[in-house]
Design a protein around this motif. Sequence first.
Motif, PDB file in Angstrom:
ATOM      1  N   GLU A 116       0.833  -1.208   0.000  1.00 27.66           N
ATOM      2  CA  GLU A 116       0.000   0.000   0.000  1.00 27.66           C
ATOM      3  C   GLU A 116       0.865   1.255   0.000  1.00 27.66           C
ATOM      4  OE1 GLU A 116      -3.047   0.362   2.877  1.00 27.66           O
ATOM      5  OE2 GLU A 116      -4.235  -1.324   2.093  1.00 27.66           O
ATOM      6  N   GLU A 117       1.927   1.224   0.786  1.00 30.54           N
ATOM      7  CA  GLU A 117       2.805   2.391   0.819  1.00 30.54           C
ATOM      8  C   GLU A 117       3.510   2.599  -0.512  1.00 30.54           C
ATOM      9  OE1 GLU A 117       1.901   1.405   4.975  1.00 30.54           O
ATOM     10  OE2 GLU A 117       2.583   0.196   3.298  1.00 30.54           O
ATOM     11  N   LEU A 118       3.870   1.499  -1.195  1.00 32.88           N
ATOM     12  CA  LEU A 118       4.465   1.646  -2.528  1.00 32.88           C
ATOM     13  C   LEU A 118       3.460   2.297  -3.480  1.00 32.88           C
ATOM     14  CD1 LEU A 118       6.514  -1.646  -3.093  1.00 32.88           C
ATOM     15  CD2 LEU A 118       7.174   0.477  -1.931  1.00 32.88           C
ATOM     16  N   ALA A 119       2.201   1.901  -3.370  1.00 35.39           N
ATOM     17  CA  ALA A 119       1.163   2.516  -4.212  1.00 35.39           C
ATOM     18  C   ALA A 119       0.988   3.989  -3.866  1.00 35.39           C
ATOM     19  CB  ALA A 119      -0.157   1.767  -4.039  1.00 35.39           C
ATOM     20  N   MET A 120       1.143   4.334  -2.598  1.00 37.22           N
ATOM     21  CA  MET A 120       1.047   5.742  -2.191  1.00 37.22           C
ATOM     22  C   MET A 120       2.192   6.559  -2.785  1.00 37.22           C
ATOM     23  SD  MET A 120      -0.103   5.226   1.803  1.00 37.22           S
ATOM     24  CE  MET A 120      -0.349   6.963   2.158  1.00 37.22           C
ATOM     25  N   ILE A 121       3.386   5.960  -2.832  1.00 37.60           N
ATOM     26  CA  ILE A 121       4.529   6.639  -3.453  1.00 37.60           C
ATOM     27  C   ILE A 121       4.264   6.859  -4.944  1.00 37.60           C
ATOM     28  CG2 ILE A 121       6.947   6.347  -4.130  1.00 37.60           C
ATOM     29  CD1 ILE A 121       7.349   4.933  -1.391  1.00 37.60           C
ATOM     30  N   PHE A 134      -4.462   6.673  -5.992  1.00 35.27           N
ATOM     31  CA  PHE A 134      -3.990   5.570  -5.147  1.00 35.27           C
ATOM     32  C   PHE A 134      -4.683   4.256  -5.485  1.00 35.27           C
ATOM     33  CE2 PHE A 134      -4.992   3.024  -1.345  1.00 35.27           C
ATOM     34  CZ  PHE A 134      -3.716   2.539  -1.070  1.00 35.27           C
ATOM     35  N   ASP A 135      -5.989   4.274  -5.683  1.00 31.59           N
ATOM     36  CA  ASP A 135      -6.724   3.025  -5.915  1.00 31.59           C
ATOM     37  C   ASP A 135      -6.205   2.289  -7.132  1.00 31.59           C
ATOM     38  OD1 ASP A 135      -8.287   3.425  -3.692  1.00 31.59           O
ATOM     39  OD2 ASP A 135      -9.978   4.305  -4.792  1.00 31.59           O
ATOM     40  N   PHE A 136      -5.952   3.035  -8.216  1.00 32.88           N
ATOM     41  CA  PHE A 136      -5.424   2.378  -9.420  1.00 32.88           C
ATOM     42  C   PHE A 136      -4.041   1.796  -9.152  1.00 32.88           C
ATOM     43  CE2 PHE A 136      -2.966   2.369 -13.356  1.00 32.88           C
ATOM     44  CZ  PHE A 136      -3.788   1.609 -14.184  1.00 32.88           C
ATOM     45  N   ARG A 152       6.391   5.139   7.175  1.00 30.45           N
ATOM     46  CA  ARG A 152       5.795   6.244   7.920  1.00 30.45           C
ATOM     47  C   ARG A 152       5.932   7.569   7.173  1.00 30.45           C
ATOM     48  NH1 ARG A 152       4.458   4.680  12.986  1.00 30.45           N
ATOM     49  NH2 ARG A 152       5.469   2.795  13.817  1.00 30.45           N
ATOM     50  N   VAL A 153       7.001   7.688   6.378  1.00 35.19           N
ATOM     51  CA  VAL A 153       7.249   8.946   5.661  1.00 35.19           C
ATOM     52  C   VAL A 153       6.116   9.244   4.692  1.00 35.19           C
ATOM     53  CG1 VAL A 153       8.819  10.123   4.069  1.00 35.19           C
ATOM     54  CG2 VAL A 153       9.746   8.712   5.928  1.00 35.19           C
ATOM     55  N   VAL A 154       5.672   8.216   3.994  1.00 38.16           N
ATOM     56  CA  VAL A 154       4.588   8.438   3.039  1.00 38.16           C
ATOM     57  C   VAL A 154       3.232   8.368   3.723  1.00 38.16           C
ATOM     58  CG1 VAL A 154       4.476   6.017   2.270  1.00 38.16           C
ATOM     59  CG2 VAL A 154       3.767   7.841   0.723  1.00 38.16           C
ATOM     60  N   ARG A 155       3.083   7.520   4.719  1.00 34.03           N
ATOM     61  CA  ARG A 155       1.825   7.424   5.468  1.00 34.03           C
ATOM     62  C   ARG A 155       1.478   8.738   6.159  1.00 34.03           C
ATOM     63  NH1 ARG A 155      -2.289   3.841   4.882  1.00 34.03           N
ATOM     64  NH2 ARG A 155      -1.466   1.777   4.420  1.00 34.03           N
ATOM     65  N   GLU A 156       2.494   9.397   6.709  1.00 31.79           N
ATOM     66  CA  GLU A 156       2.269  10.619   7.469  1.00 31.79           C
ATOM     67  C   GLU A 156       2.328  11.881   6.612  1.00 31.79           C
ATOM     68  OE1 GLU A 156       5.093  10.443  10.681  1.00 31.79           O
ATOM     69  OE2 GLU A 156       4.326   8.509  11.389  1.00 31.79           O
TER      70      GLU A 156
END
Length: 389
Positions: A163-168, A190-192, A310-314
């Motif tokens: 999920e974090e990779l998708a956020m990046i 993000f969903d795609f 955490r860097v991308v989550r936050e």
Amino acid sequence: MAKAQMIGWAHSNFGKSAAPDTETLMAEVVGPALGHASVGPSDVDGIFVGVYNNGFSRQDFQAALVGMSHHGLAATPAVRFENACATGSAALFGALDFIEAGRGRIALVIGAEKMTGLPSSEVGDVLMSGCYRKEEADVEGGFAGVFGGIAQNYFQRHGDRSEELAMIAAKNHRNGVGNPVAHMRKDLGFDFCNTVSERNPYVASPLRRTDCSLVSDGAVAIVIADDETAAQMSRAIAFRARSHANDFMALSWRDPIAFDGARRAWASALGTSRLAIDDLDLVETHDCFTIAELIEYEAMGLASPGQGFRVVREGIAERSGRLPVNPSGGLKARGHPLGATGVSMHVMAAQQLMNEAGGMQVSNASLAGVFNMGGAAVTNYVSILERVR
């Protein structure tokens, strides 16, 4: 000792170019870069060319091609650099060394690559020349497979971070919309990026298509001058610090998820500049694959090992966050023409410091970091840039 500074640049569009070769691509940016710096061909004391090639073209001797298109540069000493995906930074650092050694006042750096002229299967084989073929030639999925293995290793130790990779990926594609030279200017969402589908299949599990940078063509040029010359120009971007560190080429000889060479390069540059990572206003980092950006958060000191998520989550790495990472869209959206990439990253950062980044602009940017690596964190370059004029 003279200190070298950036005084001008030019950047082609990245993507699938109609230009047939690197000679044509380089010709697109040389004149505009010299014009941007307000210098002429006769002012250039040395030419530093970064082209990876290694099979993209039968034509090599790349440094000599500059003079074929720009006759006023045909007699200027020229040399070509190759250092995998960090080829552009190698050429740039060569030019900086040339100026700071007092061998010239003005140098021209050009990074270029023509990648789309080959079928995809052949592109993959060329890219594998950036790995240790004795051990890694048969990795399924080629270069993406190498980083897929790094991601698997990371997940085994620190948990599934898909999920974090998708956020990046989503962050960088969102940023790329504001970059007029980017290969892909589309907000994928993000969903795609987080969903495996026919349009976003696994390329090398757990990496999906949206976790991988693009095969691109392009060229970028930078004009470098000593500080005395730069003081007379309309712009000057200084290197507060720069560092280059290497690691073993074979992944089996080291911890593949430690990115120790990247960590040492960052530590050296920050130490020389007497800055902490949080003193920077933005970073352009080498997201050839999203797992690379995640681990690079840890290598640059934004998070401890295993905590990069955490860097991308936050939201720390968002353009509005504490330390924007890849406001240009990164390699993920901007594209990754190998020899041009390192030069491009420095131009993207310089535009930010000049407050000329348009839709990519980070507010009040005065210090920027650049991290460009070759191979799987084998050769690692860090620059810390600041505007002096």
